[in-house]
Scaffold this motif. Structure first.
Motif, PDB file in Angstrom:
ATOM      1  N   LEU A  29      -6.737  10.119   4.662  1.00 15.85           N
ATOM      2  CA  LEU A  29      -5.945   9.043   4.054  1.00 15.85           C
ATOM      3  C   LEU A  29      -5.884   9.126   2.700  1.00 15.85           C
ATOM      4  O   LEU A  29      -7.156   9.166   2.186  1.00 15.85           O
ATOM      5  CB  LEU A  29      -6.525   7.588   4.483  1.00 15.85           C
ATOM      6  CG  LEU A  29      -6.370   7.251   5.871  1.00 15.85           C
ATOM      7  CD1 LEU A  29      -6.956   5.659   6.369  1.00 15.85           C
ATOM      8  CD2 LEU A  29      -4.685   7.228   6.381  1.00 15.85           C
ATOM      9  N   ALA A  30      -4.981   9.055   1.939  1.00 15.95           N
ATOM     10  CA  ALA A  30      -4.949   9.237   0.729  1.00 15.95           C
ATOM     11  C   ALA A  30      -3.911   8.083  -0.089  1.00 15.95           C
ATOM     12  O   ALA A  30      -2.997   7.728   0.939  1.00 15.95           O
ATOM     13  CB  ALA A  30      -4.770  10.524  -0.129  1.00 15.95           C
ATOM     14  N   GLY A  31      -3.878   7.634  -1.164  1.00 16.67           N
ATOM     15  CA  GLY A  31      -3.070   6.914  -1.771  1.00 16.67           C
ATOM     16  C   GLY A  31      -3.688   5.595  -2.309  1.00 16.67           C
ATOM     17  O   GLY A  31      -4.928   5.690  -2.731  1.00 16.67           O
ATOM     18  N   SER A  32      -3.122   4.462  -2.325  1.00 17.42           N
ATOM     19  CA  SER A  32      -3.571   3.334  -2.996  1.00 17.42           C
ATOM     20  C   SER A  32      -3.143   2.121  -2.184  1.00 17.42           C
ATOM     21  O   SER A  32      -2.165   2.037  -1.359  1.00 17.42           O
ATOM     22  CB  SER A  32      -2.925   3.052  -4.261  1.00 17.42           C
ATOM     23  OG  SER A  32      -1.607   2.803  -4.205  1.00 17.42           O
ATOM     24  N   VAL A  33      -4.279   1.071  -2.412  1.00 19.55           N
ATOM     25  CA  VAL A  33      -4.024  -0.117  -1.530  1.00 19.55           C
ATOM     26  C   VAL A  33      -4.433  -1.233  -2.594  1.00 19.55           C
ATOM     27  O   VAL A  33      -5.060  -1.085  -3.653  1.00 19.55           O
ATOM     28  CB  VAL A  33      -4.983  -0.444  -0.333  1.00 19.55           C
ATOM     29  CG1 VAL A  33      -4.545   0.735   0.729  1.00 19.55           C
ATOM     30  CG2 VAL A  33      -6.383  -0.125  -0.889  1.00 19.55           C
ATOM     31  N   ASN A  47     -11.879   9.199   3.909  1.00 19.83           N
ATOM     32  CA  ASN A  47     -11.120   8.229   2.915  1.00 19.83           C
ATOM     33  C   ASN A  47     -11.204   8.763   1.523  1.00 19.83           C
ATOM     34  O   ASN A  47     -11.842   9.024   1.011  1.00 19.83           O
ATOM     35  CB  ASN A  47     -11.755   6.908   3.052  1.00 19.83           C
ATOM     36  CG  ASN A  47     -11.134   6.033   2.066  1.00 19.83           C
ATOM     37  OD1 ASN A  47     -10.030   6.118   1.783  1.00 19.83           O
ATOM     38  ND2 ASN A  47     -11.875   5.047   1.773  1.00 19.83           N
ATOM     39  N   SER A  48      -9.458   9.225   1.294  1.00 19.89           N
ATOM     40  CA  SER A  48      -9.534   9.471  -0.411  1.00 19.89           C
ATOM     41  C   SER A  48      -8.464   8.295  -1.045  1.00 19.89           C
ATOM     42  O   SER A  48      -8.029   8.458  -1.975  1.00 19.89           O
ATOM     43  CB  SER A  48      -8.903  10.720  -0.418  1.00 19.89           C
ATOM     44  OG  SER A  48      -9.791  11.674   0.101  1.00 19.89           O
ATOM     45  N   MET A  49      -8.391   7.174  -0.336  1.00 17.99           N
ATOM     46  CA  MET A  49      -7.607   5.861  -1.097  1.00 17.99           C
ATOM     47  C   MET A  49      -8.340   5.365  -2.135  1.00 17.99           C
ATOM     48  O   MET A  49      -9.819   5.347  -2.185  1.00 17.99           O
ATOM     49  CB  MET A  49      -7.128   5.184   0.100  1.00 17.99           C
ATOM     50  CG  MET A  49      -6.462   5.874   1.381  1.00 17.99           C
ATOM     51  SD  MET A  49      -5.616   4.576   2.503  1.00 17.99           S
ATOM     52  CE  MET A  49      -6.463   2.985   2.422  1.00 17.99           C
ATOM     53  N   GLY A  62       0.844  -0.879   0.014  1.00 19.83           N
ATOM     54  CA  GLY A  62      -0.074   0.047   0.003  1.00 19.83           C
ATOM     55  C   GLY A  62       0.788   1.195   0.061  1.00 19.83           C
ATOM     56  O   GLY A  62       2.076   1.265   0.358  1.00 19.83           O
ATOM     57  N   LEU A  77      -8.063  -1.939   2.159  1.00 19.66           N
ATOM     58  CA  LEU A  77      -8.387  -0.752   2.408  1.00 19.66           C
ATOM     59  C   LEU A  77      -9.406  -0.710   3.763  1.00 19.66           C
ATOM     60  O   LEU A  77      -9.291   0.117   4.681  1.00 19.66           O
ATOM     61  CB  LEU A  77      -9.420  -0.512   1.202  1.00 19.66           C
ATOM     62  CG  LEU A  77     -10.624   0.897   1.591  1.00 19.66           C
ATOM     63  CD1 LEU A  77      -9.532   1.998   1.595  1.00 19.66           C
ATOM     64  CD2 LEU A  77     -11.382   1.032   0.211  1.00 19.66           C
ATOM     65  N   PHE A  91       0.722   5.182   1.140  1.00 22.48           N
ATOM     66  CA  PHE A  91      -0.264   5.892   1.942  1.00 22.48           C
ATOM     67  C   PHE A  91       0.165   7.390   2.155  1.00 22.48           C
ATOM     68  O   PHE A  91       1.374   7.650   2.109  1.00 22.48           O
ATOM     69  CB  PHE A  91      -0.279   5.365   3.383  1.00 22.48           C
ATOM     70  CG  PHE A  91      -0.962   3.982   3.336  1.00 22.48           C
ATOM     71  CD1 PHE A  91      -1.960   3.766   3.370  1.00 22.48           C
ATOM     72  CD2 PHE A  91      -0.140   2.844   3.527  1.00 22.48           C
ATOM     73  CE1 PHE A  91      -2.668   2.433   3.177  1.00 22.48           C
ATOM     74  CE2 PHE A  91      -0.571   1.577   3.640  1.00 22.48           C
ATOM     75  CZ  PHE A  91      -1.697   1.319   3.483  1.00 22.48           C
TER      76      PHE A  91
END
Length: 111
Positions: A75-79, A103-105, A62, A85, A64
């Motif tokens: 929270l942003a980014g990718s999983v 949550n902005s992931m 992930g 998530l 973050f």
């Protein structure tokens, strides 16, 4: 007459001191207000959340980005998947001092 000046001076000094005490509580800074309520400072909260997310084995892979303001963690980014998530959101909600999570992931699409 000098007794009246002494009383007036005492009242003036008391008024100034009382005014100084009240201005210590009047602030536009939500961080200062939160600290007076015994809450965790945003920088500390941000560090705790980042450390928890980056060291959790279930979140390997992930990416973050964490921002905290007045106890609200964004929270942003990718999983890699939905499970990661949900795990990230659960972990962040367990951190003492977190008032809200935004949550902005995104979940990475399989390649």
């Amino acid at each position: 007459m000098s007794n009246h000046k002494g009383i007036a001076a005492t009242v003036l000094v008391f008024g100034l001191l009382a005014g100084l005490g009240f201005t210590a509580f009047a602030t536009d800074n939500p961080q200062a207000a939160a600290l007076s309520a015994g809450e965790v400072p945003d920088a500390t909260l941000n560090d705790r959340v980042e450390t928890l997310l980056r060291t959790d084995i279930g979140l390997a892979g992930g990416q973050f980005r964490v921002q905290t303001k007045a106890g609200i963690v964004t929270l942003a980014g990718s999983v890699p998947d939905e499970h990661a998530l949900r795990r990230a959101l659960d972990l962040v909600s367990s951190v003492k001092g977190v008032r809200e999570i935004r949550n902005s992931m995104v979940v990475e699409s399989p390649k």
